[in-house]
Motif scaffolding. Structure first.
Motif, PDB file in Angstrom:
ATOM      1  N   THR A 125       0.498  23.702   1.584  1.00  0.00           N
ATOM      2  CA  THR A 125      -0.465  22.612   1.404  1.00  0.00           C
ATOM      3  C   THR A 125      -0.290  21.926   0.058  1.00  0.00           C
ATOM      4  O   THR A 125      -0.326  20.695  -0.049  1.00  0.00           O
ATOM      5  CB  THR A 125      -1.905  23.154   1.526  1.00  0.00           C
ATOM      6  OG1 THR A 125      -2.063  23.801   2.789  1.00  0.00           O
ATOM      7  CG2 THR A 125      -2.919  22.025   1.413  1.00  0.00           C
ATOM      8  N   SER A 126      -0.081  22.728  -0.979  1.00  0.00           N
ATOM      9  CA  SER A 126       0.099  22.179  -2.325  1.00  0.00           C
ATOM     10  C   SER A 126       1.353  21.313  -2.403  1.00  0.00           C
ATOM     11  O   SER A 126       1.336  20.219  -2.989  1.00  0.00           O
ATOM     12  CB  SER A 126       0.183  23.318  -3.342  1.00  0.00           C
ATOM     13  OG  SER A 126       0.413  22.815  -4.642  1.00  0.00           O
ATOM     14  N   SER A 127       2.437  21.784  -1.794  1.00  0.00           N
ATOM     15  CA  SER A 127       3.680  21.030  -1.802  1.00  0.00           C
ATOM     16  C   SER A 127       3.536  19.698  -1.076  1.00  0.00           C
ATOM     17  O   SER A 127       3.995  18.651  -1.554  1.00  0.00           O
ATOM     18  CB  SER A 127       4.792  21.863  -1.155  1.00  0.00           C
ATOM     19  OG  SER A 127       6.005  21.160  -1.144  1.00  0.00           O
ATOM     20  N   LEU A 128       2.881  19.725   0.061  1.00  0.00           N
ATOM     21  CA  LEU A 128       2.686  18.496   0.826  1.00  0.00           C
ATOM     22  C   LEU A 128       1.749  17.537   0.108  1.00  0.00           C
ATOM     23  O   LEU A 128       1.934  16.311   0.164  1.00  0.00           O
ATOM     24  CB  LEU A 128       2.141  18.830   2.213  1.00  0.00           C
ATOM     25  CG  LEU A 128       3.117  19.552   3.152  1.00  0.00           C
ATOM     26  CD1 LEU A 128       2.425  19.942   4.441  1.00  0.00           C
ATOM     27  CD2 LEU A 128       4.332  18.676   3.446  1.00  0.00           C
ATOM     28  N   VAL A 163       0.379  12.339  -2.342  1.00  0.00           N
ATOM     29  CA  VAL A 163      -0.167  11.586  -3.480  1.00  0.00           C
ATOM     30  C   VAL A 163       0.806  10.498  -3.919  1.00  0.00           C
ATOM     31  O   VAL A 163       0.425   9.332  -4.091  1.00  0.00           O
ATOM     32  CB  VAL A 163      -0.485  12.533  -4.659  1.00  0.00           C
ATOM     33  CG1 VAL A 163      -0.714  11.733  -5.940  1.00  0.00           C
ATOM     34  CG2 VAL A 163      -1.707  13.368  -4.350  1.00  0.00           C
ATOM     35  N   ASN A 164       2.073  10.860  -4.093  1.00  0.00           N
ATOM     36  CA  ASN A 164       3.078   9.876  -4.505  1.00  0.00           C
ATOM     37  C   ASN A 164       3.186   8.739  -3.495  1.00  0.00           C
ATOM     38  O   ASN A 164       3.312   7.565  -3.864  1.00  0.00           O
ATOM     39  CB  ASN A 164       4.442  10.549  -4.677  1.00  0.00           C
ATOM     40  CG  ASN A 164       4.484  11.471  -5.877  1.00  0.00           C
ATOM     41  OD1 ASN A 164       3.697  11.327  -6.810  1.00  0.00           O
ATOM     42  ND2 ASN A 164       5.399  12.413  -5.861  1.00  0.00           N
ATOM     43  N   PHE A 165       3.128   9.101  -2.226  1.00  0.00           N
ATOM     44  CA  PHE A 165       3.294   8.094  -1.178  1.00  0.00           C
ATOM     45  C   PHE A 165       2.113   7.126  -1.121  1.00  0.00           C
ATOM     46  O   PHE A 165       2.298   5.903  -1.101  1.00  0.00           O
ATOM     47  CB  PHE A 165       3.488   8.782   0.169  1.00  0.00           C
ATOM     48  CG  PHE A 165       3.532   7.839   1.336  1.00  0.00           C
ATOM     49  CD1 PHE A 165       4.406   6.762   1.338  1.00  0.00           C
ATOM     50  CD2 PHE A 165       2.693   8.015   2.423  1.00  0.00           C
ATOM     51  CE1 PHE A 165       4.446   5.878   2.413  1.00  0.00           C
ATOM     52  CE2 PHE A 165       2.722   7.150   3.498  1.00  0.00           C
ATOM     53  CZ  PHE A 165       3.602   6.072   3.495  1.00  0.00           C
ATOM     54  N   VAL A 166       0.888   7.648  -1.093  1.00  0.00           N
ATOM     55  CA  VAL A 166      -0.267   6.754  -0.930  1.00  0.00           C
ATOM     56  C   VAL A 166      -0.467   5.872  -2.162  1.00  0.00           C
ATOM     57  O   VAL A 166      -0.870   4.708  -2.042  1.00  0.00           O
ATOM     58  CB  VAL A 166      -1.566   7.524  -0.590  1.00  0.00           C
ATOM     59  CG1 VAL A 166      -1.435   8.237   0.727  1.00  0.00           C
ATOM     60  CG2 VAL A 166      -1.959   8.490  -1.692  1.00  0.00           C
ATOM     61  N   VAL A 193      -7.738  16.260  -3.241  1.00  0.00           N
ATOM     62  CA  VAL A 193      -6.482  16.232  -2.515  1.00  0.00           C
ATOM     63  C   VAL A 193      -6.680  15.582  -1.152  1.00  0.00           C
ATOM     64  O   VAL A 193      -7.805  15.384  -0.686  1.00  0.00           O
ATOM     65  CB  VAL A 193      -5.918  17.656  -2.342  1.00  0.00           C
ATOM     66  CG1 VAL A 193      -5.639  18.288  -3.703  1.00  0.00           C
ATOM     67  CG2 VAL A 193      -6.879  18.532  -1.541  1.00  0.00           C
ATOM     68  N   ALA A 194      -5.566  15.262  -0.495  1.00  0.00           N
ATOM     69  CA  ALA A 194      -5.624  14.620   0.814  1.00  0.00           C
ATOM     70  C   ALA A 194      -5.348  15.606   1.940  1.00  0.00           C
ATOM     71  O   ALA A 194      -5.966  15.516   3.004  1.00  0.00           O
ATOM     72  CB  ALA A 194      -4.619  13.467   0.879  1.00  0.00           C
ATOM     73  N   VAL A 195      -4.422  16.529   1.718  1.00  0.00           N
ATOM     74  CA  VAL A 195      -4.077  17.513   2.743  1.00  0.00           C
ATOM     75  C   VAL A 195      -4.970  18.735   2.563  1.00  0.00           C
ATOM     76  O   VAL A 195      -4.878  19.445   1.562  1.00  0.00           O
ATOM     77  CB  VAL A 195      -2.593  17.927   2.646  1.00  0.00           C
ATOM     78  CG1 VAL A 195      -2.236  18.917   3.768  1.00  0.00           C
ATOM     79  CG2 VAL A 195      -1.681  16.705   2.712  1.00  0.00           C
TER      80      VAL A 195
END
Length: 312
Positions: A83-86, A91-94, A151-153
């Protein structure tokens, strides 16, 4: 530097080189062309940045999925690590995606002769995507959420399954990895956009949402390229024209060519440089980054595919 002319072209290097006089209108034409190409490159760089972050997210999903082939453990520690990795990739993408959609209208207008009309058309397009695509609305809302709240995920899942043949016998085990945003967790953020929160399911598939979002951004980029194509190509032609004109008076050499203004030089302003290597980068990015407007319908598979048998 002694000036013979108010505006001229000259090799921007030590040594004696010819000075080619140009009019003030020609000077402004060169300056405007350079600004157009600079903005056009910035548009392509921003789009490439969004695509790069999307690819990083998809690569991480694939790598984590493939790791499950040899490591079936999925305890709390493993789930947290995944989860942390994703989350880092999301974050970078959005953030890069939202930065693109916020700036694209203004940037596109600077690459068109009818700047007000282009700005309005691109704004209408981004609003249309926002109004008609719930995944788009979610990803835009997530930018503020991950920047200021959390976080998002929130959860990951392993929807692995066996494929069955016509006799309902298991043939292949397909590994998969899903990531979700949970409505109850997003609701903890008082600043999360209420209208977007209200329409969310209890669990939202972020893999699908990310693909839908990049597809929409790709659609916007495709339209921006169409709207700015004529002006951008004309700007490049203008630079090429003056490079050729100077080469005629300097034994075929026009590098590194500077465009000088006596008045601006006296204000310690540097000359505008005329060369196109950096614009070649823009063209390369345009050729490399094709449209992926239907990204939510695409996926990668590493299945073993039997060789095609030609018909006799």
């Amino acid at each position: 530097m002694d000036f013979k002319y108010d505006h001229f072209l000259k090799i921007a290097a030590l040594g004696k080189y010819p000075e080619l006089e140009i009019s003030e209108d020609e000077f402004r034409e060169i300056i405007n062309a350079r600004r157009t190409l600079t903005t056009a490159l910035s548009i392509e760089e921003n789009y490439d940045h969004v695509l790069g972050n999307f690819l990083d997210l998809e690569k991480e999903l694939l790598m984590l999925t493939f790791e499950k082939v040899v490591d079936h453990r999925f305890d709390y520690n493993r789930a947290y690590a995944v989860t942390s990795s994703l989350n880092r990739r999301v974050v970078n993408f959005v953030i890069s995606g939202k930065n693109y959609t916020e700036l694209i209208s203004s940037k596109a207008s600077k690459c068109a002769s009818n700047s007000a009309e282009v700005a309005l058309e691109v704004t209408k397009l981004t609003r249309s995507h926002y109004d008609n695509n719930s995944d788009y609305r979610l990803m835009e809302a997530l930018r503020n959420h991950v920047s200021h709240s959390g976080v998002a995920v929130h959860s990951v899942d392993n929807p692995d399954r066996w494929l069955l043949d016509e006799n309902k016998q298991a043939t292949n085990l397909v590994f998969n990895l899903s990531m979700y945003a949970l409505k109850e967790r997003l609701a903890e953020n008082d600043g999360f956009k209420p209208t977007v929160l209200k329409e969310l399911a209890d669990k939202t598939d972020l893999k699908k949402a990310a693909r839908s979002y990049i597809g929409a951004i790709s659609s916007i980029q495709e339209e921006v390229r169409r709207l700015t194509k004529e002006t951008t190509e004309n700007a490049r032609s203008i630079i090429e024209k003056y490079l050729a004109k100077y080469a005629e008076v300097n034994n075929g050499n026009s590098f590194p060519l500077g465009c000088y203004s006596k008045a601006e030089f006296e204000l310690n302003k540097k000359p505008t440089m005329l060369f196109l290597d950096w614009d070649d980068v823009r063209i390369g990015l345009t050729e490399k980054n094709h449209s992926i407007s239907n990204m939510e319908k695409r996926y990668v598979s590493s299945a073993i595919v039997p060789p095609h048998k030609p018909k006799h």
